[in-house]
Design a protein around this motif. Structure first.
Motif, PDB file in Angstrom:
ATOM      1  N   UNK A 418       0.819  -1.364   0.053  1.00  0.00           N
ATOM      2  CA  UNK A 418      -0.103   0.010   0.101  1.00  0.00           C
ATOM      3  C   UNK A 418       1.021   1.279   0.044  1.00  0.00           C
ATOM      4  N   UNK A 419       2.168   1.232   0.223  1.00  0.00           N
ATOM      5  CA  UNK A 419       2.976   2.266   0.345  1.00  0.00           C
ATOM      6  C   UNK A 419       3.483   2.660  -1.165  1.00  0.00           C
ATOM      7  N   UNK A 420       2.635   3.521  -1.923  1.00  0.00           N
ATOM      8  CA  UNK A 420       2.758   3.827  -3.320  1.00  0.00           C
ATOM      9  C   UNK A 420       1.854   5.123  -3.680  1.00  0.00           C
ATOM     10  N   UNK A 421       2.027   5.670  -4.613  1.00  0.00           N
ATOM     11  CA  UNK A 421       1.336   6.676  -5.064  1.00  0.00           C
ATOM     12  C   UNK A 421       0.214   6.266  -6.202  1.00  0.00           C
ATOM     13  N   UNK A 422       0.476   4.703  -6.510  1.00  0.00           N
ATOM     14  CA  UNK A 422      -0.502   4.452  -7.301  1.00  0.00           C
ATOM     15  C   UNK A 422      -1.438   3.351  -6.609  1.00  0.00           C
ATOM     16  N   UNK A 423      -2.390   2.694  -7.428  1.00  0.00           N
ATOM     17  CA  UNK A 423      -3.593   1.819  -6.918  1.00  0.00           C
ATOM     18  C   UNK A 423      -4.378   1.241  -7.964  1.00  0.00           C
ATOM     19  N   UNK A 466      -8.412   2.561 -11.276  1.00  0.00           N
ATOM     20  CA  UNK A 466      -7.464   2.946 -10.404  1.00  0.00           C
ATOM     21  C   UNK A 466      -8.141   3.900  -9.461  1.00  0.00           C
ATOM     22  N   UNK A 467      -7.263   3.877  -8.262  1.00  0.00           N
ATOM     23  CA  UNK A 467      -7.060   4.621  -7.002  1.00  0.00           C
ATOM     24  C   UNK A 467      -5.598   5.619  -7.197  1.00  0.00           C
ATOM     25  N   UNK A 468      -5.831   6.680  -6.416  1.00  0.00           N
ATOM     26  CA  UNK A 468      -4.729   7.707  -6.349  1.00  0.00           C
ATOM     27  C   UNK A 468      -4.392   8.025  -7.619  1.00  0.00           C
ATOM     28  N   UNK A 469      -2.869   7.985  -8.025  1.00  0.00           N
ATOM     29  CA  UNK A 469      -2.611   8.306  -9.450  1.00  0.00           C
ATOM     30  C   UNK A 469      -2.695   7.359 -10.478  1.00  0.00           C
TER      31      UNK A 469
END
Length: 527
Positions: A418-423, A466-469
């Protein structure tokens, strides 16, 4: 349309001209101006064909035609729209060999990766062909006063949608996102990627053959900074698949214009191998999740967190299975990994691997280009001992490179995943109960259990995105069609007005309504 088997290494000029004729460029005369985009075949690096370089003026002409056609198309019944998609489904399967040839010729991918595109395109057409009437039919909603107020939800087409497609999946991402929008009664102006236009043109030619009126779809080939921007500046809704940087740029245009926007962008997709995973049973599936389409896949796995109990066994067997992949150029089914898409892609992959190795990473297998196979081949690569300051630790490679990291617990694996700018996508491999418990804690648009991406991607009744970026909006499922519509509420007040009968003055009206609201809540009549 003439359907023929493509010879290796080139698109026959008469066939290419036939497909180019579908574009607005051909009609406006730009193809004769000499301003062309040459299409390179990654297997050999040679030119396999050309298309016109579109202009903003040609995009304007495309929208002019689409806006004339759209109201007529919108009056077509749901049943007839669905039948066109179902005929398209049959044509895709009937001409599958030609379609896969074209996909491979333009992308350099393996035969089985090309078939993934074909299968997903057919399934998407089948799903929306059957579901269009069910998804769009008017739906009764609760009125404010039962019986006296009748409220119905309708779905109106947005108008003319714009689509900007990527190069890595030119068939399914070139047309599958369009199908629900078209079936919802919209017209379309689409830009195929400049590196892979012929696959998209071939797909739309089959859609026209299936019965779609010609002017409902307008195709303009050309560079994104010209054609793509012009589409974004003119369309009534924008669908984009591509990089996060470009997605943000297009999102700014959509936001300024106050139009709807759906985007699937980048990812740094994690995979977790659980404590009690049986390595022998999962390793082949993990390999596929990392190296299908040569790793050039938005939902491809780029980082693996293996529980310490199985880490050593997993790394050994994963590396062995990876090194056994058969690389090569060709249209047969024996090759399991094809080429990268071009010079810039292989340079990017090499840059990320060199940076990791220079900073202490261990290359377990792969790690080098293979010019003996073709100009853009790169070995599937597995890394360990990747430090936190390595570029690929957090940045998307979009190539056949994955790193494996040891974790001491599932909680540590989840935290790292989960430690990411993406999802965008994630995967968990292990015993069902254990894997599902881990999966429920991941923050990602899709999570696959005992599969890496295909299970969610192929489940076209389920929404994905996607979530986040990694983007916004969703494709597939009901939302994949409803996003291309405007909700309209038509409400009829019957017998007595909502403000009460004429003889009831405001004060007693307020008292009566307050009593009705209280009784309605207690009895459940009004919810």
């Amino acid at each position: 349309m003439i359907i023929k088997r493509l010879p290796y290494g080139a698109i026959p000029e008469d066939f290419a001209a036939e497909l180019r004729g579908l574009t607005v460029n051909a009609v406006t005369g730009n193809l004769d101006s000499g301003d062309r985009l040459e299409i390179e075949g990654p297997f050999t690096g040679e030119t396999v064909g050309w298309v016109g370089r579109g202009t903003a003026g040609e995009v304007d002409e495309a929208f002019r035609r689409a806006r004339v056609a759209q109201p007529i198309w919108a009056r077509t019944s749901y049943r007839e729209r669905g039948k066109i998609l179902l005929r398209f489904h049959d044509l895709v399967l009937r001409h599958r060999e030609l379609i896969m040839d074209m996909v491979q010729l333009e992308t350099g991918k393996s035969r089985d990766s090309a078939y993934e595109e074909l299968m997903h395109t057919a399934m998407t057409a089948r799903y929306y062909g059957h579901q269009v009437g069910k998804i769009l039919r008017p739906t009764r909603r609760r009125g404010v006063i039962p019986f006296f107020t009748r409220s119905t939800e309708h779905h109106l087409p947005k108008g003319v949608i714009g689509q900007i497609a990527p190069w890595n999946y030119p068939l399914t991402l070139g047309i599958s996102d369009s199908l629900p929008g078209i079936a919802a009664g919209n017209a379309l102006v689409a830009k195929p990627d400049s590196a892979t236009p012929f696959t998209s043109l071939l797909a739309f030619s089959l859609l026209f053959e299936a019965g779609l009126p010609r002017n409902v779809v307008q195709l303009v080939t050309g560079p994104g900074r010209v054609v793509g921007n012009a589409i974004a500046e003119t369309c009534d809704y924008l669908m984009f698949t591509g990089s996060t940087a470009t997605g943000k740029h297009l999102g700014e245009i959509a936001g300024r214009r106050l139009i709807g926007y759906s985007a699937e962008l980048g990812g740094k997709n994690p995979l977790i191998v659980t404590e009690h995973a049986e390595v022998d049973k999962i390793v082949d599936g993990v390999v596929t999740g990392c190296f299908a389409n040569s790793g050039q896949l938005c939902v491809s796995i780029e980082r693996i967190y293996a529980h310490t109990r199985v880490y050593d066994e997993f790394v050994e067997k994963f590396a062995r299975a990876t090194s056994s992949l058969k690389m090569g150029a060709g249209f047969d089914w024996s090759v399991t990994m094809g080429s990268l898409s071009g010079a810039s892609q292989i340079a990017t992959v090499q840059k990320y691997v060199d940076d990791a190795v220079d900073k202490g990473a261990t290359v377990v297998t792969g790690g080098r280009a293979r010019p003996d196979l073709g100009p853009y081949f790169y070995e599937p690569t597995v890394l360990t001992d990747v430090s936190d300051d390595v570029m690929l630790k957090r940045e998307e490679v979009f190539g056949p490179v994955v790193y494996v990291e040891r974790v001491s617990s599932h909680s540590e694996a989840v935290d790292k995943a989960n430690d990411t700018d993406y999802g965008l996508n994630a995967a968990v491999w292990g015993p069902s109960e254990e894997a599902n418990e881990v999966a429920s804690r991941l923050y990602s648009g899709t999570v696959n259990v005992n599969d890496s991406y295909a299970a969610a991607f192929a489940s076209v009744d389920g929404e994905m995105g996607g979530t986040r970026e990694s983007g916004q909006g969703r494709r597939q499922g009901r939302y994949g069609m409803l996003k291309y519509t405007e909700n309209q509420n038509i409400t009829e007040q019957r017998v007595i007005p909502i403000r009460g009968p004429k003889f009831l003055t405001p004060r007693p009206y307020a008292a009566v309504m307050s009593t009705l609201l209280s009784v309605g809540k207690k009895t459940g009549i009004l919810r």
